[in-house]
Design an enzyme around this catalytic site. Structure first.
Site, PDB file in Angstrom:
ATOM      1  N   SER A 211       0.842  -1.200   0.000  1.00 52.45           N
ATOM      2  CA  SER A 211       0.000   0.000   0.000  1.00 52.45           C
ATOM      3  C   SER A 211       0.873   1.245   0.000  1.00 52.45           C
ATOM      4  O   SER A 211       1.964   1.251   0.571  1.00 52.45           O
ATOM      5  CB  SER A 211      -0.958  -0.015   1.188  1.00 52.45           C
ATOM      6  OG  SER A 211      -0.259   0.093   2.410  1.00 52.45           O
ATOM      7  N   GLY A 213      -0.404   4.752   0.628  1.00 53.12           N
ATOM      8  CA  GLY A 213      -1.227   5.896   0.987  1.00 53.12           C
ATOM      9  C   GLY A 213      -2.175   6.265  -0.145  1.00 53.12           C
ATOM     10  O   GLY A 213      -2.811   5.375  -0.740  1.00 53.12           O
ATOM     11  N   ASP A 242      -5.602  -0.948   8.058  1.00 54.13           N
ATOM     12  CA  ASP A 242      -6.425  -1.973   8.723  1.00 54.13           C
ATOM     13  C   ASP A 242      -7.730  -2.195   7.952  1.00 54.13           C
ATOM     14  O   ASP A 242      -8.209  -3.328   7.831  1.00 54.13           O
ATOM     15  CB  ASP A 242      -6.726  -1.557  10.170  1.00 54.13           C
ATOM     16  CG  ASP A 242      -5.439  -1.291  10.951  1.00 54.13           C
ATOM     17  OD1 ASP A 242      -4.420  -1.933  10.643  1.00 54.13           O
ATOM     18  OD2 ASP A 242      -5.459  -0.427  11.847  1.00 54.13           O
TER      19      ASP A 242
HETATM   20  N1  LIG Z   1      -5.138  10.166   1.642  1.00 56.24           N
HETATM   21  C1  LIG Z   1      -5.685   9.066   1.128  1.00 56.24           C
HETATM   22  N2  LIG Z   1      -6.633   9.189   0.169  1.00 56.24           N
HETATM   23  C2  LIG Z   1      -7.208   8.092  -0.367  1.00 56.24           C
HETATM   24  N3  LIG Z   1      -6.892   6.818   0.001  1.00 56.24           N
HETATM   25  C3  LIG Z   1      -5.975   6.654   0.947  1.00 56.24           C
HETATM   26  C4  LIG Z   1      -5.314   7.757   1.561  1.00 56.24           C
HETATM   27  N4  LIG Z   1      -4.446   7.277   2.492  1.00 56.24           N
HETATM   28  C5  LIG Z   1      -4.567   5.926   2.453  1.00 56.24           C
HETATM   29  N5  LIG Z   1      -5.471   5.553   1.524  1.00 56.24           N
HETATM   30  C6  LIG Z   1      -5.880   4.169   1.209  1.00 56.24           C
HETATM   31  O1  LIG Z   1      -5.537   3.325   2.294  1.00 56.24           O
HETATM   32  C7  LIG Z   1      -4.604   2.342   1.874  1.00 56.24           C
HETATM   33  C8  LIG Z   1      -3.666   2.027   3.008  1.00 56.24           C
HETATM   34  O2  LIG Z   1      -2.969   3.207   3.367  1.00 56.24           O
HETATM   35  P1  LIG Z   1      -1.457   3.191   3.841  1.00 56.24           P
HETATM   36  O3  LIG Z   1      -0.577   2.768   2.743  1.00 56.24           O
HETATM   37  O4  LIG Z   1      -1.203   4.513   4.482  1.00 56.24           O
HETATM   38  O5  LIG Z   1      -1.514   2.019   4.936  1.00 56.24           O
HETATM   39  P2  LIG Z   1      -0.736   1.804   6.298  1.00 56.24           P
HETATM   40  O6  LIG Z   1       0.500   2.647   6.333  1.00 56.24           O
HETATM   41  O7  LIG Z   1      -0.582   0.355   6.453  1.00 56.24           O
HETATM   42  O8  LIG Z   1      -1.802   2.351   7.354  1.00 56.24           O
HETATM   43  P3  LIG Z   1      -2.038   1.909   8.890  1.00 56.24           P
HETATM   44  O9  LIG Z   1      -1.802   3.149   9.689  1.00 56.24           O
HETATM   45  O10 LIG Z   1      -3.474   1.489   8.984  1.00 56.24           O
HETATM   46  O11 LIG Z   1      -1.108   0.798   9.219  1.00 56.24           O
HETATM   47  C9  LIG Z   1      -3.953   2.917   0.629  1.00 56.24           C
HETATM   48  O12 LIG Z   1      -3.432   1.908  -0.196  1.00 56.24           O
HETATM   49  C10 LIG Z   1      -5.128   3.668  -0.012  1.00 56.24           C
HETATM   50  O13 LIG Z   1      -5.961   2.766  -0.724  1.00 56.24           O
HETATM   51 MG   LIG Z   2      -0.248  -0.664   8.252  1.00 59.85          MG
END
Ligand SMILES: Nc1ncnc2c1ncn2[C@@H]1O[C@H](COP(=O)(O)OP(=O)(O)OP(=O)(O)O)[C@@H](O)[C@H]1O
Ligand SMILES: [Mg+2]
Length: 299
Positions: A211, A213, A242
């Site tokens: 992922s 963001g 999550d």
């Molecule tokens: N600003 C945003 N706008 C739209 N979609 C988002 C945004 N931020 C995150 N997402 C969605 O959420 C998914 C997961 O986000 P991210 O890559 O930040 O996960 P993470 O770092 O594992 O988060 P966590 O804090 O839950 O562990 C992204 O792949 C995207 O689909």
């Molecule tokens: Mg995470």
């Protein structure tokens, strides 16, 4: 169909809202809020809100552990927690109303003895055997071996989704979970590879969902697809990962094809950003985005 979510380092998430956070000064706290947290609890909240059967397990202790149990019960989320002697941790989030900014204070988590870990393993084997999909998420509390996730993956034939970082991720991925879901930074740190495809292949596991963001998500391994949210959603991105894991668990349990699974994960996690608390999502935005997001095959 039941998803079992495992949170070894459960937490009571406490949120303080202040008008303006000024280090070194006194603050008045409007509406202190607390609820059960930890990454697996967030996954379970999302699945429960979607109407999917889910059970939460993990290690809980002391009065904070009892608060967690009570909060899950009040939310109508089934829980089967294994008791430990030490006190469950709290996390404190201070929300600055003017800046719209969150400052986090995360306690490390209680020590866990070998006897408590063995008691958990016995309970886990039963619960995992009855589940359709197992989700393992988050950090490990003190006292657990670094390969604790590898042990949990090897202890069941039920397909496992792993969301961890560092050595817990690297050692866990080597034990052959069906899906792992690192973010791009976690994948790079765990593998030492800056290219996500190279890192994903090095990490192993059936499928690696990376992922990024607001840049969306890519799956490598048993299938290669990418999906991107139609726009950058403003809000609280903690817990977006999550929500993505919740969608992947539902898709795996239902046996839905990868393009659908990935599009669903992108739409649901973007809708989670729009909700202020980790574990919640904006249902209206989810419906809108789900109709818009399409996964495309990687070249
Ligand atoms: N600003 C945003 N706008 C739209 N979609 C988002 C945004 N931020 C995150 N997402 C969605 O959420 C998914 C997961 O986000 P991210 O890559 O930040 O996960 P993470 O770092 O594992 O988060 P966590 O804090 O839950 O562990 C992204 O792949 C995207 O689909
Ligand atoms: Mg995470």
């Amino acid at each position: 169909m039941t998803v079992l979510t495992v949170t070894l380092n459960l937490a009571l998430d406490v949120t303080y809202g202040v008008r303006r956070l000024r280090p070194g000064s006194m603050h008045r706290v409007a509406q202190p809020a607390q609820r059960a947290g930890g990454k697996g609890v967030n996954v379970a909240r999302v699945l429960h809100a979607l109407g999917e059967p889910v059970i939460v397990t993990g290690l809980s202790g002391g009065s904070t552990g009892r608060d967690i149990d009570a909060d899950l019960e009040a939310a109508g989320i089934a829980a089967d927690l294994v008791e430990i002697a030490a006190e469950t941790r709290r996390t404190l989030t201070v929300m600055d109303g003017e800046a719209g900014e969150a400052t986090l204070f995360n306690e490390p988590g209680p020590p866990v003895s070998e006897a408590e870990w063995n008691a958990f393993l016995a309970r886990y084997e039963t619960l995992a055997g009855e589940a359709t999909v197992v989700v393992l998420s988050g950090s490990l509390p003190r006292g657990l071996p670094e390969d604790a996730y590898a042990t949990l993956i090897r202890a069941t034939t039920t397909p496992v989704i792993l969301d961890a970082d560092g050595r817990a991720l690297r050692l866990g991925a080597a034990a052959g979970p069906r899906i792992v879901k690192p973010n791009a930074a976690e994948l790079a740190a765990a593998t030492g590879e800056s290219d996500p495809r190279t890192g994903a292949l090095k990490l192993g596991a059936g499928a690696v969902v990376v992922s990024r963001g607001s840049g969306g998500m890519t799956v490598y391994g048993e299938s290669d697809w990418s999906a991107v949210p139609p726009r950058d959603v403003r809000g609280n991105a903690t817990g977006a990962g999550d929500a993505a894991v919740a969608a992947l668990a539902r898709g795996l349990a239902a046996g839905s094809p990868w393009p659908d699974r990935l599009a669903d994960a992108v739409a649901l996690s973007a809708a989670a950003v729009a909700a202020p608390l980790a574990g919640d999502f904006d249902a209206g935005l989810y419906a809108t985005l789900r109709a818009q997001v399409r996964a495309v095959p990687l070249p």
